[in-house]
Design an enzyme around this catalytic site. Structure first.
Site, PDB file in Angstrom:
ATOM      1  N   GLY A  47      29.398  41.741  39.692  1.00 37.62           N
ATOM      2  CA  GLY A  47      30.509  42.594  40.112  1.00 37.62           C
ATOM      3  C   GLY A  47      31.857  42.030  39.704  1.00 37.62           C
ATOM      4  O   GLY A  47      32.741  42.761  39.244  1.00 37.62           O
ATOM      5  N   CYS A  48      32.010  40.733  39.855  1.00 40.37           N
ATOM      6  CA  CYS A  48      33.282  40.091  39.506  1.00 40.37           C
ATOM      7  C   CYS A  48      33.510  40.119  37.998  1.00 40.37           C
ATOM      8  O   CYS A  48      34.646  40.288  37.540  1.00 40.37           O
ATOM      9  CB  CYS A  48      33.317  38.666  40.048  1.00 40.37           C
ATOM     10  SG  CYS A  48      33.240  38.626  41.855  1.00 40.37           S
TER      11      CYS A  48
END
Length: 160
Positions: A47-48
């Site tokens: 996600g990051c």
């Protein structure tokens, strides 16, 4: 202990942190520019990485709108350098290993994942205006379409 999230219209808490390129970056030194300050939980995670690459892809357009982008996590500098190199990131990544900025912004707190509770960064983005005030806060950011939301908000404010 979790601090309150600073609200829209309030002064952005100042900080000075090391970045992945060896510089010390003080938020107040960016007065006169818009700042997109995004807090992310952990470098090199799916996600990051998606979020950071979205800001990378929009970086030129954000700069054309008078904005600087800062990514901030608790990761140590060597991990941030690897994150930048692996993904060709084009903006500073700041290391807040002491949790000072994340606490001041109210984004460090209790999280729950798969029945487990732990302390960590709650994915949050702040748009800070050229006077150093918080113009917009995105809480519990969903990575998909987030960068487009930030661009749209900044364009609207620049036009207004």
């Amino acid at each position: 202990m979790t601090a309150e999230l600073p609200g829209e219209g309030s002064a952005a808490p100042d900080f000075e942190l090391p970045s992945d390129d060896g510089q010390q970056i003080r938020l107040s030194s960016l007065k006169g520019k818009w700042v997109v300050l995004f807090f992310y939980p952990k470098a090199l995670t799916p996600g990051c990485t998606t979020e950071a690459c979205g800001f990378r892809d929009a970086y030129a357009e954000l700069q054309d709108l008078g904005a600087e982008v800062l990514g901030l996590s608790h990761d140590p500098i060597p991990k941030l350098q690897k994150f930048r190199e692996k993904n060709g990131l084009t903006f500073p990544l700041l290391s807040d290993v002491e949790h000072e900025a994340t606490t001041a912004y109210g984004v460090y707190g209790l999280k729950k994942f798969m029945g487990r509770e732990y302390m960590g960064i709650k994915r949050t983005t702040f748009l800070i205006d050229p006077e150093g005030r918080i113009a917009k806060v995105w809480k519990q950011v969903r990575v998909k379409d987030h960068v487009d939301e930030v661009l749209s908000e900044l364009k609207g404010r620049r036009a207004g």
